[in-house]
Design a protein around this motif. Structure first.
Motif, mmCIF file in Angstrom:
data_model
loop_
_atom_site.group_PDB
_atom_site.id
_atom_site.type_symbol
_atom_site.label_atom_id
_atom_site.label_comp_id
_atom_site.label_asym_id
_atom_site.label_seq_id
_atom_site.Cartn_x
_atom_site.Cartn_y
_atom_site.Cartn_z
ATOM 1 N N GLY A 8 2.932 3.939 -4.949
ATOM 2 C CA GLY A 8 1.926 4.453 -4.021
ATOM 3 C C GLY A 8 0.559 4.526 -4.673
ATOM 4 O O GLY A 8 -0.454 4.155 -4.067
ATOM 5 N N ARG A 9 0.534 4.979 -5.923
ATOM 6 C CA ARG A 9 -0.744 5.051 -6.640
ATOM 7 C C ARG A 9 -1.310 3.663 -6.883
ATOM 8 O O ARG A 9 -2.516 3.430 -6.753
ATOM 9 C CB ARG A 9 -0.537 5.774 -7.978
ATOM 10 N N LEU A 10 -0.425 2.721 -7.230
ATOM 11 C CA LEU A 10 -0.876 1.358 -7.500
ATOM 12 C C LEU A 10 -1.498 0.716 -6.265
ATOM 13 O O LEU A 10 -2.541 0.065 -6.340
ATOM 14 C CB LEU A 10 0.310 0.515 -7.991
ATOM 15 N N LEU A 11 -0.845 0.900 -5.111
ATOM 16 C CA LEU A 11 -1.294 0.211 -3.898
ATOM 17 C C LEU A 11 -2.418 0.946 -3.165
ATOM 18 O O LEU A 11 -3.140 0.330 -2.375
ATOM 19 C CB LEU A 11 -0.109 0.008 -2.942
ATOM 20 N N SER A 12 -2.548 2.257 -3.398
ATOM 21 C CA SER A 12 -3.640 2.978 -2.747
ATOM 22 C C SER A 12 -4.954 2.463 -3.327
ATOM 23 O O SER A 12 -4.999 1.919 -4.433
ATOM 24 C CB SER A 12 -3.498 4.484 -2.975
ATOM 25 N N ASP A 13 -6.021 2.626 -2.591
ATOM 26 C CA ASP A 13 -7.337 2.096 -2.999
ATOM 27 C C ASP A 13 -7.309 0.577 -3.161
ATOM 28 O O ASP A 13 -8.042 0.020 -3.973
ATOM 29 C CB ASP A 13 -7.820 2.738 -4.305
ATOM 30 N N SER A 14 -6.407 -0.080 -2.438
ATOM 31 C CA SER A 14 -6.381 -1.541 -2.417
ATOM 32 C C SER A 14 -6.181 -1.969 -0.968
ATOM 33 O O SER A 14 -5.976 -1.140 -0.087
ATOM 34 C CB SER A 14 -5.227 -2.084 -3.280
ATOM 35 N N LYS A 15 -6.216 -3.282 -0.738
ATOM 36 C CA LYS A 15 -6.037 -3.742 0.644
ATOM 37 C C LYS A 15 -4.585 -3.612 1.101
ATOM 38 O O LYS A 15 -4.268 -3.924 2.251
ATOM 39 C CB LYS A 15 -6.529 -5.171 0.802
ATOM 40 N N TYR A 16 -3.710 -3.149 0.205
ATOM 41 C CA TYR A 16 -2.300 -2.942 0.560
ATOM 42 C C TYR A 16 -1.987 -1.463 0.773
ATOM 43 O O TYR A 16 -0.827 -1.056 0.763
ATOM 44 C CB TYR A 16 -1.400 -3.532 -0.532
ATOM 45 N N ALA A 17 -3.027 -0.651 0.989
ATOM 46 C CA ALA A 17 -2.828 0.787 1.176
ATOM 47 C C ALA A 17 -1.996 1.101 2.418
ATOM 48 O O ALA A 17 -1.421 2.185 2.515
ATOM 49 C CB ALA A 17 -4.187 1.492 1.262
ATOM 50 N N THR A 18 -1.897 0.149 3.353
ATOM 51 C CA THR A 18 -1.073 0.377 4.549
ATOM 52 C C THR A 18 0.419 0.474 4.196
ATOM 53 O O THR A 18 1.215 0.932 5.015
ATOM 54 C CB THR A 18 -1.265 -0.758 5.569
ATOM 55 N N LEU A 19 0.782 0.051 2.986
ATOM 56 C CA LEU A 19 2.170 0.174 2.540
ATOM 57 C C LEU A 19 2.428 1.530 1.899
ATOM 58 O O LEU A 19 3.495 1.767 1.340
ATOM 59 C CB LEU A 19 2.517 -0.936 1.541
ATOM 60 N N THR A 20 1.450 2.436 1.989
ATOM 61 C CA THR A 20 1.603 3.783 1.450
ATOM 62 C C THR A 20 1.412 4.800 2.566
ATOM 63 O O THR A 20 0.892 4.480 3.632
ATOM 64 C CB THR A 20 0.582 4.066 0.330
ATOM 65 N N VAL A 21 1.837 6.019 2.300
ATOM 66 C CA VAL A 21 1.675 7.098 3.276
ATOM 67 C C VAL A 21 1.242 8.356 2.534
ATOM 68 O O VAL A 21 1.642 8.589 1.391
ATOM 69 C CB VAL A 21 2.991 7.338 4.054
ATOM 70 N N ARG A 22 0.408 9.157 3.163
ATOM 71 C CA ARG A 22 -0.084 10.377 2.526
ATOM 72 C C ARG A 22 1.001 11.448 2.515
ATOM 73 O O ARG A 22 1.713 11.642 3.493
ATOM 74 C CB ARG A 22 -1.324 10.885 3.274
ATOM 75 N N VAL A 23 1.122 12.148 1.381
ATOM 76 C CA VAL A 23 2.106 13.226 1.258
ATOM 77 C C VAL A 23 1.530 14.497 1.864
ATOM 78 O O VAL A 23 0.409 14.878 1.572
ATOM 79 C CB VAL A 23 2.456 13.476 -0.225
ATOM 80 N N LYS A 24 2.330 15.170 2.707
ATOM 81 C CA LYS A 24 1.881 16.435 3.294
ATOM 82 C C LYS A 24 1.738 17.476 2.188
ATOM 83 O O LYS A 24 2.650 17.692 1.397
ATOM 84 C CB LYS A 24 2.888 16.921 4.335
#
Length: 361
Positions: free
Chosen positions: A66-82
């Motif tokens: 999640g950290r790797l893909l966030s802040d990239s164009k693949y951020a849609t493959l991540t989800v924010r933790v509540k």
């Protein structure tokens, strides 16, 4: 029946545990359990690597990706933790297949869980993809394939290649160098492969064509090495790696940074340096080829053979094709600093002459 289960949102965002006491899967009982070294990524007890002790968990792996893909164009493959202060985790696609078992008694069910599967596919296509991967590498829960995937996540995508807070070798002023290094590779090289039928990569959208043009913009045209362009005649698609024909009804892997005129058999989508399958289809594109994260980073900067971290100092120790932070140029056994002293290299392990002699006895 197929269920696609993103990981739960209510996950801990604390630092991962040290894994102290976890048995070594390589030593098979001779190691008393993982004893973390203060700066090496190994067990002090048996000298095997962290991945040989299978220290990661699903939660830790999903946080890392999640950290790797966030802040990239693949951020849609991540989800924010509540409640996670903006932390994002990998929206890993698990696949659960339930097959009824017909018997004279009450019907039962045989359930198989894949700990990872390419997202966005029908069950039939997802199963076709899995069948094209060697059985020992299929990430079925509770099997060697699941362990292989977890080990490859640690090996190919080390946390210390993306998170400066996990590094012990950074000197004052080098934190910013590493942050810029990570930001640059996320923008220019990081990619996640897409699985589709031949000719259907990018969803056949104009967006896919635009990406292909943008990759080539400003560069001399690269040879496709026999791969045909994006609209070959039916049945004439070829794998970029093995050059063999790709049947029109078999799934292939696309890498958007390579352009949608190239495709790979699932088993052929490997790192150009180590030839290992790219775990979860995460790749780094450079010089017309796909790399795993470990070897991509090493192609740009040296890696310390002592602590396994990328070296950002211009002043480091070198010997026989290997590199070390100066403070890590030390004997593996007794930790004596060896700068300016005689030493021996035993299978990339640095030893002082005393420890080298005693090891041979």
């Amino acid at each position: 029946l197929q269920l696609r289960c993103p990981v739960p949102f209510q996950m801990s965002v604390s630092q991962p545990p040290s894994g102290r006491g976890v048995p070594c899967l390589r030593c098979r009982g001779t190691c008393a359990g993982f004893e973390p070294h203060s700066w090496r990524k190994i067990c002090r007890s048996c000298k095997c690597s962290q991945e040989d002790h299978a220290l990661s968990s699903d939660v830790e792996d999903d946080r890392k990706i999640g950290r790797l893909l966030s802040d990239s164009k693949y951020a849609t493959l991540t989800v924010r933790v509540k409640g996670g202060d903006g932390v994002r985790i990998y929206k890993r696609n698990r696949m659960i297949i339930t097959n009824p078992i017909v018997s004279r008694k009450d019907p039962t069910f045989d359930t198989i869980t894949y700990e990872w599967a390419p997202p966005g596919l029908t069950q039939k296509l997802a199963m076709q993809y899995m069948e094209l991967i060697p059985k020992e590498m299929q990430p079925v829960a509770g099997t060697d394939g699941a362990y292989y995937r977890r080990r490859q996540l640690m090996r190919q995508l080390p946390l210390h290649d993306q998170d400066p807070s996990q590094c012990r070798g950074l000197a004052e002023g080098e934190m910013k160098l590493m942050e810029d290094f990570v930001k640059k590779y996320k923008a220019e090289a990081l990619g996640v492969g897409e699985v589709a039928l031949p000719g259907q990569g990018g969803g056949g959208k104009e967006e896919g064509k635009a990406q292909e043009k943008s990759v080539a913009a400003g560069k001399p045209p690269e040879s496709t090495n026999g791969a045909l362009e994006s609209t070959p005649a039916a049945g004439h698609y070829r794998c970029e790696a093995c050059k063999q024909a790709v049947p029109g009804d078999c799934p292939v892997v696309y890498a958007d940074r390579a352009g949608y005129g190239r495709q790979w058999h699932p088993a052929c989508f490997v790192c150009c340096r180590c030839s290992q399958p790219l775990v979860d289809l995460i790749y780094f594109w450079k010089s017309g080829a796909a790399w795993c994260g470990r070897h991509y980073c090493e192609s740009l900067r040296p890696r310390c053979a002592g602590c396994d971290e990328i070296i950002f100092s211009e002043d480091y120790q070198q010997a026989e094709g290997l590199a070390w932070h100066k403070k890590h140029f030390a004997c593996l056994e007794c930790e004596t600093l060896l700068t300016g002293k005689p030493f021996a290299l035993d299978d990339s392990s640095l030893l002082c002459t005393t420890c080298s002699k005693s090891k041979r006895l």
